[in-house]
Scaffold this active site. Structure first.
Site, short mmCIF file in Angstrom:
data_model
loop_
_atom_site.label_atom_id
_atom_site.label_comp_id
_atom_site.label_asym_id
_atom_site.label_seq_id
_atom_site.Cartn_x
_atom_site.Cartn_y
_atom_site.Cartn_z
N ASN A 121 -7.13 -15.20 1.89
CA ASN A 121 -8.12 -16.28 1.89
C ASN A 121 -8.53 -16.62 0.45
OD1 ASN A 121 -9.40 -13.69 2.02
ND2 ASN A 121 -11.28 -14.55 2.85
N GLU A 128 -11.51 -18.73 -1.33
CA GLU A 128 -12.79 -19.43 -1.13
C GLU A 128 -13.05 -20.40 -2.29
OE1 GLU A 128 -15.68 -16.31 -0.38
OE2 GLU A 128 -14.88 -16.06 1.66
N ASN A 129 -14.02 -21.28 -2.05
CA ASN A 129 -14.37 -22.28 -3.05
C ASN A 129 -15.88 -22.49 -3.07
OD1 ASN A 129 -14.71 -25.37 -3.96
ND2 ASN A 129 -12.83 -24.50 -4.78
N ALA A 130 -16.40 -22.86 -4.25
CA ALA A 130 -17.83 -23.13 -4.40
C ALA A 130 -18.27 -24.25 -3.45
CB ALA A 130 -18.14 -23.51 -5.84
N CYS A 189 -8.21 -20.29 4.69
CA CYS A 189 -8.06 -18.98 5.32
C CYS A 189 -6.71 -18.35 4.97
CB CYS A 189 -8.14 -19.11 6.84
SG CYS A 189 -9.71 -19.68 7.47
N GLU A 208 -4.43 -17.18 6.94
CA GLU A 208 -3.34 -17.65 7.81
C GLU A 208 -2.77 -18.96 7.29
OE1 GLU A 208 -6.43 -16.72 8.58
OE2 GLU A 208 -6.59 -16.05 10.67
N CYS A 239 -9.48 -18.33 13.05
CA CYS A 239 -10.49 -19.36 13.34
C CYS A 239 -9.82 -20.54 14.05
CB CYS A 239 -11.18 -19.81 12.06
SG CYS A 239 -10.21 -20.97 11.06
N CYS A 265 -7.22 -22.57 12.02
CA CYS A 265 -5.96 -21.84 11.85
C CYS A 265 -5.18 -21.77 13.16
CB CYS A 265 -6.22 -20.44 11.30
SG CYS A 265 -6.74 -20.47 9.59
O1 LIG Z 1 -9.21 -15.64 10.58
C1 LIG Z 1 -9.86 -15.80 9.54
C2 LIG Z 1 -11.27 -15.86 9.52
C3 LIG Z 1 -11.91 -16.02 8.31
N1 LIG Z 1 -11.19 -16.10 7.15
C4 LIG Z 1 -11.88 -16.20 5.87
C5 LIG Z 1 -12.48 -17.49 5.50
C6 LIG Z 1 -13.58 -17.07 4.55
O2 LIG Z 1 -13.05 -16.85 3.24
C7 LIG Z 1 -14.03 -15.72 5.08
C8 LIG Z 1 -15.29 -15.77 5.90
O3 LIG Z 1 -15.19 -16.71 6.91
O4 LIG Z 1 -12.96 -15.26 5.87
C9 LIG Z 1 -9.82 -16.04 7.16
O5 LIG Z 1 -9.17 -16.08 6.11
N2 LIG Z 1 -9.20 -15.92 8.36
ZN LIG Z 2 -8.85 -19.94 9.62
#
Ligand SMILES: O=c1ccn([C@H]2C[C@H](O)[C@@H](CO)O2)c(=O)[nH]1
Ligand SMILES: [Zn+2]
Length: 132
Positions: free
Chosen positions: A48, A50-52, A59, A61, A92, A95
Site C-alpha cells: 500500500n 498512502e498519500n497526504a 492499496c 492489491e 476493500c 480492490c
Molecule cells: O485490503 C486492503 C485494505 C486496506 N489497505 C490499505 C489502505 C490504507 O493504506 C490502509 C488503511 O486502510 O490499508 C490495503 O492496502 N488493502
Molecule cells: Zn483496496
C-alpha cells in the site's frame, strides 16, 4: 475453485509478507502486502502507498495489479493479501472490483501475521459485480 497447493500458498504468503517492508504508510501505519501468482509461475507483489490526500492512497492489491499489467502480464492465478495484525483482512470494495476485472474465479488468500488464511473466490467476495 482451482486447487492451490500448500507450497504455492506458502510462497505467496512469504512474498506478501516480505513486500510489506516497502509499504508507504505514514498516516495509518497499517502495512499491507499483496502477492499474485501469474500463469507463468511468476510472483508479482505490491504494497500500500498512502498519500497526504487520503483518497490518493493505493492499496497493496491494486499496487500489485498495476505492476503486473504495466509489465504486460494479466493472467492472475491467485492473489494473497496479508498485514501485520492477527486479522485475516479481505480486500476493500475498490480492490474487489479491480481484481474481478481479471477473472471472476481468482482465488483470494486472506492471511494474518500468524500465517492463518481463508480462501475465497473474488466472485464470492463481490457477488453481482459491475461489468460492462
Ligand atoms: O485490503 C486492503 C485494505 C486496506 N489497505 C490499505 C489502505 C490504507 O493504506 C490502509 C488503511 O486502510 O490499508 C490495503 O492496502 N488493502
Ligand atoms: Zn483496496
Amino acid at each position: 475453485m482451482q486447487k492451490l497447493d500448500d507450497d504455492t500458498i506458502q510462497t505467496l504468503i512469504a512474498a506478501a509478507t516480505d513486500v510489506m517492508k516497502n509499504a508507504h504508510v505514514p498516516y495509518s501505519n497499517f502495512r499491507v502486502g499483496a502477492a499474485m501468482l501469474m500463469d507463468n509461475g511468476d510472483v508479482i507483489t505490491g504494497c500500500n502507498i498512502e498519500n497526504a490526500s487520503f483518497g490518493g492512497t493505493i492499496c497493496a492489491e491494486r499496487s500489485a495489479i498495476a505492476a503486473a499489467v504495466s509489465s504486460g502480464r494479466r493472467d492472475i492465478r491467485a492473489i494473497c493479501v496479508t498485514n501485520t495484525t492477527d486479522t485475516r483482512i479481505t480486500p476493500c470494495g475498490i480492490c474487489r472490483q479491480v481484481i474481478y476485472e481479471f477473472g471472476q474465479e481468482i482465488p483470494v488468500i486472506c492471511t494474518n501475521n500468524q500465517g492463518d488464511y481463508d480462501i475465497f473466490t473474488i466472485d464470492a467476495l463481490l457477488p453481482n459485480a459491475f461489468v460492462l
